[in-house]
Design an enzyme around this catalytic site. Sequence first.
Site, PDB file in Angstrom:
ATOM      1  CG  ASP A  91       5.374   2.494  -3.611  1.00  0.00           C
ATOM      2  OD1 ASP A  91       6.429   1.903  -3.899  1.00  0.00           O
ATOM      3  OD2 ASP A  91       5.328   3.424  -2.794  1.00  0.00           O
ATOM      4  CB  SER A  93       8.787   5.420  -2.187  1.00  0.00           C
ATOM      5  OG  SER A  93       8.704   4.086  -2.584  1.00  0.00           O
ATOM      6  CG  PHE A 104     -10.325   4.054   5.397  1.00  0.00           C
ATOM      7  CD1 PHE A 104     -11.616   4.247   5.833  1.00  0.00           C
ATOM      8  CD2 PHE A 104      -9.894   4.735   4.262  1.00  0.00           C
ATOM      9  CE1 PHE A 104     -12.489   5.092   5.163  1.00  0.00           C
ATOM     10  CE2 PHE A 104     -10.769   5.578   3.575  1.00  0.00           C
ATOM     11  CZ  PHE A 104     -12.055   5.759   4.019  1.00  0.00           C
ATOM     12  CG  HIS A 159      12.893   0.028  -3.628  1.00  0.00           C
ATOM     13  ND1 HIS A 159      12.818   1.354  -3.246  1.00  0.00           N
ATOM     14  CD2 HIS A 159      11.884  -0.598  -2.975  1.00  0.00           C
ATOM     15  CE1 HIS A 159      11.810   1.531  -2.415  1.00  0.00           C
ATOM     16  NE2 HIS A 159      11.235   0.349  -2.225  1.00  0.00           N
TER      17      HIS A 159
END
Length: 501
Positions: free
Chosen positions: A60, A111, A280, A464
Amino acid sequence: MKTTLSISAIALVSATAAMAQDLPQASSQWFTDGQAHIEAMMARQPNTSRAKNVIVLVADGNGVGTNYAVRLMDGQLKGMLGEENVLPYETPEFHSALVKTYNINAQTPDSAPTAGAMNTGVKQRFNLINLGENAIHDDCSTVAGNELTTFAEIVSGQMDKSVGIVSTARITHATPAAVYAKTANRNWEGEVPEGCTAQKDIAAQLIDQMEAGVIDLAMGGGRRYFAGEDVTLDEGGKGRRPDGQNLIEKATGMGAQYAWNTETFNQLTLDGTTPVLALFNDSHMEYEADRADDDEPSLADMTKAAIEYLSQNENGYYLEIEAGRVDHGNHDGNAYRTLTDGVAFAEAVAMADELTDDADTLIIVTADHEHAIAFNGYCGRGSDILGLCYDVAKEGIEHSDELLLADDGKPYTVIGYLNGAGSVLKQVEGGNDYAGSRAELTQEETTDMDFVQEALIPMSSETHSGEDVAVYAKGPWAHLFDGTIEQNVIFHVMNQAVTAE
């Protein structure tokens, strides 16, 4: 135009190569390496077999510029000057193309629709995931009738393939969510607005897709969106779901295995018989620079486990792997963590390549978008990619010991950003004016893992950019990646690969 060499063309190339050996530069390593590269490219043959497996690896925010910096970082960690390094996906075995990343309504992409374009074959609107062009951001009423069919749904439903998602971001974040979710707002990770009945939140959609048999394995961060606000999770942290649902219990009640740290990850049964949900971290997984092996597995570890699990399906699989925190490091203006995660991504690509066969597995390596990252000049070879710009050497090839200075008399770093938290302009107390000057930087300071690169425009989070990214691919139909393509074409190459006669 023909893509194969005729006998006469091969003879001409051989003759030209033979003639080249008479040139004075023929003994140079650069020259012989160049010849070897041409020979390797000529040896490539299009693979037009049907792909059993498709693996898409997305770093990404790893556009062409960020990838350049990762290449140097990786090389310098290996003891090279860095520029000559070749990342695992940059070898002649991989076909490549440039990718245009804009969204339907945005010059600089987000994204969510970029990942959605890769998973559905059409470009999408800013901040939406897997909804057609008539859907409107933040408007639940426009969801119905605009849902797009995903690649995961196609291959799981029509071909009985397994589907897996791995990410170092929250598994409900934009890029991983594009494999399974359809939403009018990418930020509805754990709840939707009151009165919105047209869709569920993204975490709930993941569990629904696991129950429906579309998603078989999901590994990443984001525990907080899988339990209610009053739930204290055994593995740490509290849930953030206002509806009180415990989606982890729902998943395990369906027979899914659940892991939350390295120990439980290592205890997973990878025979492909039961779904896997591994969360996680409460939010995103740790940056590679901060990760402890005992707490969280690496991206390469997760990649290996996912491939072992999915490979149990004789019909094949689709696997998306995301290095989500390359993007976050760029947003923070922190090159150290950005590039360290980029190197970890390269290791995951190498792992995926090692564990699969080019004959039946299409591997695609790409990014969803680039960042407002920039590189200063004129730095000598081997200047630390994280540090200051040293002058070109007059003799030899490695940089001199002299720092290059800007017109303000101060040194500058190799990497900078157009905007971000490291802006040299600071707000003047008591007003809206900005003023400032650059600091007197040192090599020790700039190579520290917490250093924030200098930027121009002051912004709390770097943005971005609309620049192209690259795509690299090997395996069945990888040769279709050529030239400059629209981002949604990636889906069409995958679809061609799994349906080829």
